[in-house]
Enzyme design. Structure first.
Site, PDB file in Angstrom:
ATOM      1  N   ARG A 133       9.731  17.083  19.271  1.00 38.48           N
ATOM      2  CA  ARG A 133      10.396  15.606  18.049  1.00 38.48           C
ATOM      3  C   ARG A 133      10.675  16.172  16.751  1.00 38.48           C
ATOM      4  NH1 ARG A 133      12.911   9.785  20.632  1.00 38.48           N
ATOM      5  NH2 ARG A 133      14.477  10.584  19.146  1.00 38.48           N
ATOM      6  N   CYS A 134      10.321  17.330  16.437  1.00 39.73           N
ATOM      7  CA  CYS A 134      10.695  18.009  15.007  1.00 39.73           C
ATOM      8  C   CYS A 134      10.866  19.189  14.440  1.00 39.73           C
ATOM      9  CB  CYS A 134       9.233  17.535  14.872  1.00 39.73           C
ATOM     10  SG  CYS A 134       7.888  18.683  13.883  1.00 39.73           S
ATOM     11  N   GLU A 160      14.878  13.128  14.918  1.00 41.29           N
ATOM     12  CA  GLU A 160      13.862  13.679  15.109  1.00 41.29           C
ATOM     13  C   GLU A 160      13.080  12.660  13.666  1.00 41.29           C
ATOM     14  OE1 GLU A 160      14.010  17.637  14.480  1.00 41.29           O
ATOM     15  OE2 GLU A 160      12.445  17.250  13.224  1.00 41.29           O
ATOM     16  N   GLN A 220      15.617  22.809  27.854  1.00 38.34           N
ATOM     17  CA  GLN A 220      16.756  22.330  27.017  1.00 38.34           C
ATOM     18  C   GLN A 220      17.314  23.352  25.780  1.00 38.34           C
ATOM     19  OE1 GLN A 220      12.578  20.360  24.956  1.00 38.34           O
ATOM     20  NE2 GLN A 220      14.419  20.067  23.481  1.00 38.34           N
TER      21      GLN A 220
END
Ligand code: CDP
Length: 788
Positions: A372-373, A742, A223
């Site tokens: 996802r945060c 998110e 990523q």
């Protein structure tokens, strides 16, 4: 509401155009790391530890090396000769690449087998004979802090116990005094379980070293390819890998969710193997390896929320124990070892707050993935949202009413939170009102009263969260010292078509479409005429990658500003072509015209052509622009989620009847993509709320290391998500946009948990930790009945 400035053909902001990348994916033409095949490529497989904590007595390679096609067995001792057996984590802790004497968690990499194909490599891995001396693992993070607990990390200088660090924010004395003086205080220990991101594609690498050019080409499921390139150069520079010789290509990625930010031992060993052997080496994790070798969450949070008896919140205190496994490999910025956990004061206006955290080592896998945060926002939101509901229950107040009473009001923005954030914008009342109207809140309240009278268990759960996304600003955010900003580079070709490259990297979020839409909005060039590229460190401008919903707040902004630089240059060219002064030129999407004479105009395509063929004397030719955007602040999206459930008292089965999600992510680039992001995120929210959690026995064995036991929800388990929006633009973002990806994963778990606890309230059940499974509910019901 947002109104589109461009035609559907141009496809700027607000148009739900179809994703440009989808043809490739739908036709099976995606190109993932495991699709990469290079001539002479070798395969690598890891030998892994069956024990959670053991001394390695010996590693015998002989039988493995005797297998035809096995070329090498690489151990920690081998890497130690090059000082490559340890590496830094992204949070300045240290992690073994391969062990030389001790394994620290079940399934830790012990050595690597390189063979001519994967089947032979697997046979080779089975033939390696490793002798262990098992030791009693520390699994419970609270016991890890006992005085007599064995020291897990004697390798770390000065380390006297298993405590990693203490962090705190806020005024402890004032918060405690406010809690002591309050009319009402609710307390709870809340655990957010260790879970896994479980992306469809596991992690993997193909490393290919060319001895002649000395170039290391690496295909990586990353990523953040640029940051990883820099880190590799810093770690392996001493053996000759210098940054200009490393090219990382992150091809298509099948889901990242934070799990593809770190550097894993398999990456380093494959790169080292290719460097030593001089041939390409591929390593792809299998599903079980992926499931047991990383984690997110695992926070035990002791919360106290204080209020007046009419429900005005006065103070919040949270003390957390964080289980980091054997090394702290969180991907957090150095100034924020607990990520953005200090957003835990939530959407509410009160003066006193204090948050502290102690991190400990245990014999579990390294992780701390920001799933996802924004680095721990899920934990923060769960804490405050559960506590607000607990307070409402204690005061017998409606959970919506208590929220309206405490919300930060629209005119209070920018709002300085007690733990140090400056919330940019929001209209929390409007968002919750919209969710209540959409779900039919008042009717459900009546229905609930009727059902309760009949002895049925029905619950309504709310979550009104505030998020914090878009790291930078660079003054505060970094990865191992590399400042966080992001970048865009635009090249408009003579025919008016364009190509733009970014420092971010999509893992399925649709960047090839939405970045093109941003440029279409700014320049008036149709989005179909703009190619987007990300993920190749040899070609893309330097950037910090995609995670924590940062792409829109950072690279999206960079795209807008780079496009504005182009527009400024274009204005000069248009003035030259139209033979007027620059001051007489005006812009309307896609064309320049003479003030007061709109028939005298030049399109952006005319101007692009002229930039290469007929530019003003003295002007630099070409039509290109680059911008590195360092945001002045983060963006603070918010949402109001309402969940309605029914619980079967006999079996504990939970039926999610309705789920309404209203999100506010400022101005929206592509409503269809945002809806897709919200749907996926909500499903990743129901996952930890009702299904997922990595479980260990007392020996540190992972009990659910396959997808048969680790329950990832499918379409069957997912309720019908009902979505909507309010729009409060970010005042500091050039497009007024905030991140969104998110939010639903952050907001859904407390809404679902609150709904289930609300359903169980008549039985006197006041809290359950997620995942709230039917078995857990059933047991709680039996206990409650036994007590009654
Ligand atoms: O960093 P990441 O791409 O994961 O998150 P994001 O910035 O929230 O964007 C996710 C997707 O939603 C991207 O394709 C964005 O362009 C899109 N998006 C949008 O259309 N409008 C917004 N206000 C925010 C995101």
């Amino acid at each position: 509401m947002f109104s589109c400035k461009t035609s559907p053909e141009v496809g700027g902001m607000g148009h739900s155009v179809k994703r440009k990348e989808d043809a490739r994916f739908l036709h099976g033409k995606g190109n993932y790391t495991d699709d990469v095949k290079l001539p002479g490529m070798l395969s690598m497989v890891m030998v892994r530890s069956p024990y959670a904590y053991a001394k390695i007595k010996s590693i015998n390679k002989e039988k493995a090396l005797a297998i035809d096609g096995v070329l090498a067995v690489i151990t920690g001792e081998d890497l130690a000769q090059y000082n490559l057996h340890w590496m830094p984590t992204l949070l300045s802790d240290t992690q073994m690449v391969l062990p030389t004497d001790t394994v620290m968690h079940q399934s830790q990499e012990v050595c690597a087998v390189i063979a001519t194909d994967r089947y032979i490599a697997v046979d080779g891995a089975e033939a390696v004979d490793v002798q262990y001396e098992p030791m009693q693992a520390i699994v419970d993070p609270f016991k890890a802090l006992d005085d007599d607990a064995p020291l897990l990390r004697p390798d770390k200088e000065g380390q006297k116990d298993n405590h990693i660090y203490h962090w705190e924010r806020g005024d402890k004395a004032k918060t405690e005094a406010a809690i002591a003086a309050a009319d009402v205080v609710v307390k709870e220990r809340i655990h957010l379980p260790r879970i896994h991101v479980a992306s469809i594609e596991t992690c993997g690498v193909v490393a290919s070293y060319d001895k002649d050019t000395e170039k290391m080409l690496i295909y990586l499921t990353s990523q953040a390819p640029h940051a990883i390139r820099t880190i590799l150069a810093l770690v392996a520079g001493h053996v000759g890998l210098s940054e200009e010789k490393i090219r990382i290509i992150a091809p298509d990625i099948g889901g990242g969710f934070g799990g593809k930010v770190p550097v894993y031992p398999g990456y380093v060993v494959a790169i080292a193997a290719s460097f030593l052997i001089g041939k390409p080496v591929k390593w792809i994790e299998d599903r079980s390896e992926n499931l047991v070798n990383g984690f997110a969450r695992d926070y035990h949070m002791d919360c106290e929320l204080a209020a007046t008896k009419d429900g005005k919140i006065q103070a919040f205190k949270v003390s957390t124990l964080a289980d980091h496994g054997y090394t702290d490999s969180s991907a957090n910025p150095s100034k924020y070892p607990t990520g953005m956990f200090s957003i835990c004061t939530g959407s509410y206006d009160y003066e006193h707050a204090f948050a502290e955290l102690d991190a400990v080592y245990t014999n579990k896998a390294p992780g701390g993935v920001a799933y996802r945060c924004s680095f721990r926002v899920t934990e923060a939101v769960h804490a405050i949202e559960r506590m607000v509901d607990k307070l409402a229950a204690e005061l017998q107040m409606d959970p919506a009413e208590i929220r309206f009473k405490n919300f930060i009001k629209k005119d209070q923005f920018p709002y300085a939170s007690p733990l140090g954030w400056s919330y940019d914008s929001g209209d929390y009342d409007a968002t919750l009102k919209k969710a209540m109207e959409m779900v039919g809140y008042d009717d459900y309240k009546k229905e609930q009263a009727e059902k309760r009278a009949q002895g049925k268990l029905m619950g309504i759960g709310l979550c009104t969260f505030t998020e914090v996304v878009g790291a930078g600003p660079s003054k505060d955010f970094d990865i191992l010292g590399i400042a966080m900003f992001d970048s865009a580079e635009i090249r408009v070709h003579p025919t008016g078509k364009a190509m733009a490259r970014f420092g971010t990297k999509s893992q399925g979020q649709g960047h090839e479409t939405t970045y093109a839409q941003i440029l279409a909005e700014e320049l008036g060039i149709p989005y179909t005429d703009i190619e987007i590229e990300e993920g190749d460190t040899d070609t893309a401008p330097y950037g910090l990658g995609t995670y924590a919903s940062r792409s829109t707040p950072t690279a999206g902004a960079a795209a807008a500003i780079a496009a504005r630089k182009l527009k400024d240059k274009g204005k000069k060219i248009a003035a030259h072509l139209l033979e007027v002064s620059e001051e007489d030129i005006e812009w309307e999407v896609g064309k320049y015209f003479v003030k007061g004479a709109p028939e005298k105009s030049k399109t952006i395509q005319d101007v692009a052509f002229a930039a290469y063929t007929n530019f003003p004397p003295g002007m630099e030719p070409g039509f290109e622009a680059t911008h590195y955007y360092d945001p002045p602040n983060l963006t603070f999206p918010n949402g109001a989620y309402i969940c309605v459930v029914e619980v079967d008292e006999e079996t504990g089965a939970i039926d999610v009847k309705r789920f309404v999600a209203i999100d506010d992510c400022g101005n929206i680039i592509n409503p269809m993509i945002v809806e897709g992001q919200v749907h996926g995120g909500l499903t990743q929210g129901i996952a930890p709320a009702m299904y997922e959690g990595i479980e260990y026995d007392d020996e540190g064995n992972v009990l659910n290391g396959t997808l048969m036991d680790y329950l990832v929800p499918t379409a069957v388990e997912s309720p019908h998500w009902e979505t909507g929006h309010t729009i409060t633009p970010s005042p500091h973002h050039p497009l007024g946009a905030k991140g969104v990806a998110e939010s639903p994963t952050v907001g859904a778990p407390p809404a679902i948990a609150n709904a289930i606890i609300d359903a169980l309230y008549p039985l006197g059940i006041k809290h359950l930790d997620i995942p709230i499974t039917p078995a857990k509910v059933w047991e709680a019901i039996q206990e409650a009945k036994a007590k009654a």
